[in-house]
Design an enzyme around this catalytic site. Structure first.
Site, PDB file in Angstrom:
ATOM      1  NE  ARG A  46      -9.462 -11.411   8.019  1.00  0.00           N
ATOM      2  CZ  ARG A  46      -9.792 -10.709   8.354  1.00  0.00           C
ATOM      3  NH1 ARG A  46      -9.919 -10.040   9.699  1.00  0.00           N
ATOM      4  NH2 ARG A  46     -10.218  -9.337   7.429  1.00  0.00           N
ATOM      5  CE1 TYR A  66      16.567   8.621  -4.496  1.00  0.00           C
ATOM      6  CE2 TYR A  66      15.879   8.253  -2.445  1.00  0.00           C
ATOM      7  CZ  TYR A  66      16.968   8.127  -3.458  1.00  0.00           C
ATOM      8  OH  TYR A  66      18.127   7.586  -2.961  1.00  0.00           O
ATOM      9  CB  SER A  70     -12.682  -3.265   1.880  1.00  0.00           C
ATOM     10  OG  SER A  70     -11.797  -3.722   2.545  1.00  0.00           O
ATOM     11  N   GLY A  91     -15.610 -12.889   2.633  1.00  0.00           N
ATOM     12  CA  GLY A  91     -15.477 -13.818   3.743  1.00  0.00           C
ATOM     13  C   GLY A  91     -15.422 -13.140   5.112  1.00  0.00           C
ATOM     14  N   GLY A 148     -17.288  -9.668   5.336  1.00  0.00           N
ATOM     15  CA  GLY A 148     -18.581  -9.889   5.078  1.00  0.00           C
ATOM     16  C   GLY A 148     -19.107 -10.014   3.802  1.00  0.00           C
ATOM     17  CE  LYS A 162      -4.123  -1.851   1.531  1.00  0.00           C
ATOM     18  NZ  LYS A 162      -3.681  -3.225   2.062  1.00  0.00           N
ATOM     19  CE  LYS A 185     -24.072 -15.377  -1.832  1.00  0.00           C
ATOM     20  NZ  LYS A 185     -24.432 -14.935  -3.230  1.00  0.00           N
ATOM     21  CG  ASP A 221       7.410   7.648   1.031  1.00  0.00           C
ATOM     22  OD1 ASP A 221       7.562   8.947   1.093  1.00  0.00           O
ATOM     23  OD2 ASP A 221       7.969   7.005   1.815  1.00  0.00           O
TER      24      ASP A 221
HETATM   25  P1  BMP Z   1      -9.145 -11.101   4.062  1.00  0.00           P
HETATM   26  O1  BMP Z   1      -9.859 -11.939   3.074  1.00  0.00           O
HETATM   27  O2  BMP Z   1      -8.363 -11.826   5.296  1.00  0.00           O
HETATM   28  O3  BMP Z   1     -10.101 -10.084   4.978  1.00  0.00           O
HETATM   29  O4  BMP Z   1      -7.787 -10.294   3.761  1.00  0.00           O
HETATM   30  C1  BMP Z   1      -8.212  -9.007   2.894  1.00  0.00           C
HETATM   31  C2  BMP Z   1      -6.803  -8.609   2.131  1.00  0.00           C
HETATM   32  O5  BMP Z   1      -7.188  -7.584   1.335  1.00  0.00           O
HETATM   33  C3  BMP Z   1      -5.902  -8.038   3.265  1.00  0.00           C
HETATM   34  O6  BMP Z   1      -4.676  -8.340   2.806  1.00  0.00           O
HETATM   35  C4  BMP Z   1      -6.075  -6.680   3.275  1.00  0.00           C
HETATM   36  O7  BMP Z   1      -5.092  -5.872   3.489  1.00  0.00           O
HETATM   37  C5  BMP Z   1      -6.482  -6.338   1.952  1.00  0.00           C
HETATM   38  N1  BMP Z   1      -7.338  -5.053   1.556  1.00  0.00           N
HETATM   39  C6  BMP Z   1      -8.679  -4.893   2.089  1.00  0.00           C
HETATM   40  O8  BMP Z   1      -8.882  -5.901   2.945  1.00  0.00           O
HETATM   41  N2  BMP Z   1      -9.191  -3.980   1.738  1.00  0.00           N
HETATM   42  C7  BMP Z   1      -8.769  -3.016   0.599  1.00  0.00           C
HETATM   43  O9  BMP Z   1      -9.582  -2.098   0.559  1.00  0.00           O
HETATM   44  C8  BMP Z   1      -7.531  -3.101   0.230  1.00  0.00           C
HETATM   45  C9  BMP Z   1      -7.004  -4.248   0.485  1.00  0.00           C
HETATM   46  O10 BMP Z   1      -5.596  -4.312  -0.079  1.00  0.00           O
END
Ligand code: BMP
Length: 245
Positions: free
Chosen positions: A221, A95, A145, A200, A203, A89, A205, A92
């Protein structure tokens, strides 16, 4: 150093077609209770087991920071068939962007995720130039998200998207939890490559982001915390086929 941003984003699409899947694994695990060497061995075994279901692996900061680039490189070089996305993510100055792109390239990553909010001049422009020069790809973050994203970041979604499009960026990470953003990018930019997290544990689907117009679903996860990660990924692939019947 071996340069590995040598596989353009078409490689992601080719692999999706080959294994007939739209599933990207969010790999955020780290060696909490195990030795680093054992963790690396277990990770390689997991990725070997997932190779028929998962198109790409997105490594997050928990893994990158705890294994260091040497550890991540060991995993990547043992399972070369995947497309690899570095989820740092990035936000910055240009450079630093160039340096990060060089380092990630050396580790074997194919793509980097960066915040669009850093703006073009002296920021995103330089990062994109460096990544492109290395044949890599950049996924732009124009919305996130989690609920708090609506407080600041997502309010600027339109401007952030326009900024990315000005640089000809065509790959985006967009939230499955807020599908309106996915629909809007798909409408504005039919050729965009959209990968969506939020399925997942957060939340949304499985399959819902694809229904809204995403190309890939990023799932962490739900897979790696499952009792049987391989079987979970196998079932997810059933709803995330590349070829639509
Ligand atoms: P999980 O399915 O365990 O919630 O993981 C989601 C992954 O997506 C994490 O690595 C998180 O850093 C990344 N992510 C996110 O959940 N929401 C965003 O808006 C951007 C992301 O990169």
């Amino acid at each position: 150093m071996e340069w590995a941003f040598t596989r353009p984003i078409t490689k992601l699409l080719e692999r999706a077609e080959t294994i007939d899947s739209r599933l990207i694994l969010a790999f955020d695990m780290y060696p909490k209770n195990s030795k680093v060497e054992q963790f690396i061995e277990d990770s390689i075994e997991l990725l070997e087991g997932l190779r028929d279901y998962v198109v790409a692996v997105k490594f997050g900061l928990p893994t990158i920071m705890s294994l260091g680039i040497t550890g991540v490189k060991e995993i990547i070089s043992s399972c070369r068939e995947y497309y690899y996305i570095a989820d740092v993510k990035f936000a910055d100055i240009g450079y630093i962007g160039r340096l990060i792109a060089e380092i990630l390239d050396g580790v074997g990553f194919d793509a980097i995720i960066a915040h669009t909010i850093i703006g073009l001049k002296g920021g995103l422009e330089e990062l994109v130039e460096e990544v492109k020069a290395r044949n890599g790809a950049l996924f732009a973050l124009c919305a996130m998200s989690h609920r708090g994203a609506e407080e600041f970041l997502n309010r600027h979604f339109e401007e952030l998207l326009d900024t990315a499009l000005k640089l000809n960026i065509k790959s985006f990470i967009l939230p499955a939890t807020m599908p309106k953003y996915i629909r809007e990018v798909r409408l504005k930019c039919p050729n965009a490559i959209i990968a969506s997290p939020g399925i997942g544990a957060q939340g949304a689907k499985p399959g819902s982001a694809i229904e809204s117009g995403a190309d890939f679903e990023i799932i962490g996860r739900m897979i790696y915390k499952a009792k049987d990660p391989l079987n979970t990924a196998r079932k997810l692939k059933e709803v995330l086929r590349w070829r639509r019947s």
